[in-house]
Write a protein that holds these residues in place. Structure first.
Motif, PDB file in Angstrom:
ATOM      1  N   ASN A  14       0.821  -1.214   0.000  1.00  0.00           N
ATOM      2  CA  ASN A  14       0.000   0.000   0.000  1.00  0.00           C
ATOM      3  C   ASN A  14       0.856   1.265   0.000  1.00  0.00           C
ATOM      4  OD1 ASN A  14       0.067  -1.111   3.036  1.00  0.00           O
ATOM      5  ND2 ASN A  14       0.116   1.126   3.083  1.00  0.00           N
ATOM      6  N   ARG A  20      -1.740  11.244  -1.415  1.00  0.00           N
ATOM      7  CA  ARG A  20      -3.025  10.828  -0.855  1.00  0.00           C
ATOM      8  C   ARG A  20      -2.974  10.518   0.631  1.00  0.00           C
ATOM      9  NH1 ARG A  20      -6.269   6.574  -4.618  1.00  0.00           N
ATOM     10  NH2 ARG A  20      -4.210   5.697  -4.901  1.00  0.00           N
ATOM     11  N   TYR A  31      -4.539   2.481   0.546  1.00  0.00           N
ATOM     12  CA  TYR A  31      -4.647   2.476  -0.905  1.00  0.00           C
ATOM     13  C   TYR A  31      -3.597   1.519  -1.450  1.00  0.00           C
ATOM     14  CZ  TYR A  31      -7.125   6.881  -0.118  1.00  0.00           C
ATOM     15  OH  TYR A  31      -8.003   7.829   0.325  1.00  0.00           O
TER      16      TYR A  31
END
Length: 177
Positions: A14, A20, A31
């Motif tokens: 991730n 982000r 993510y």
């Protein structure tokens, strides 16, 4: 004996320190890096186990509680399952970075404990990480090592992402049969 791939989490599976998300302190901050679910699915087809072995000093530093970390890992496993990617177990060191504990990478206790629990032959297994501490932990445990990033002189191989690394590990495994 069985073969396994031990994966670091942040920076391998991730995003971390991106536009982000800085750090993953909640499930909605997780993510996947491009190709990571596919890579894990490919590894599942060849290796007996895929484990996540991660330092999570944010717990010891008070940025999140251990229960929150466990929710993140449940969320990660559930989201990976949507791509038919399976993580067999997630283990972590919750201690502060300089706590001096035996479980924090670059120590190899997390890897060694999983290897013993699941009867894994570490010499036929891989540790994949994006920092020297991951690579050193893998070396100490006796695994082959793969670095995700630009360069690491200690690693057995270097790839820009987990998908490239997974394809290479599969090729290596087939060549050894």
């Amino acid at each position: 004996m069985k073969k396994a791939v031990f994966l670091d989490r942040d920076g391998v599976i991730n995003e971390v320190l991106t536009d982000r998300v800085k750090f993953v302190n909640r499930p909605d901050q997780l993510y996947f890096l491009p190709g990571a679910p596919e890579a894990i699915h490919l590894l599942n087809d060849i290796f007996d186990y895929v484990f996540v072995v991660t330092n999570q000093g944010g717990v010891g530093l008070g940025y999140m509680k251990e229960e929150q970390l466990q929710k993140i890992h449940v969320h990660m496993i559930e989201e990976l399952a949507k791509s038919q990617a399976v993580v067999d177990e997630v283990v972590y060191c919750p201690h502060k970075p300089k706590a001096g504990c035996v479980c924090r990478k670059p120590n190899s206790k997390l890897i060694e404990d999983l290897a013993e629990k699941y009867d894994v032959d570490v010499a036929s297994s891989y540790m994949v990480g994006d920092t020297d501490t991951d690579i050193i932990a893998g070396k100490k445990a006796g695994t082959k090592t793969v670095f995700i990033g630009k360069d690491d002189p200690l690693a057995d191989a270097v790839f820009p992402d987990l998908l490239g690394a997974a394809k290479w590990m599969i090729e290596q495994d087939i060549a050894e049969m």
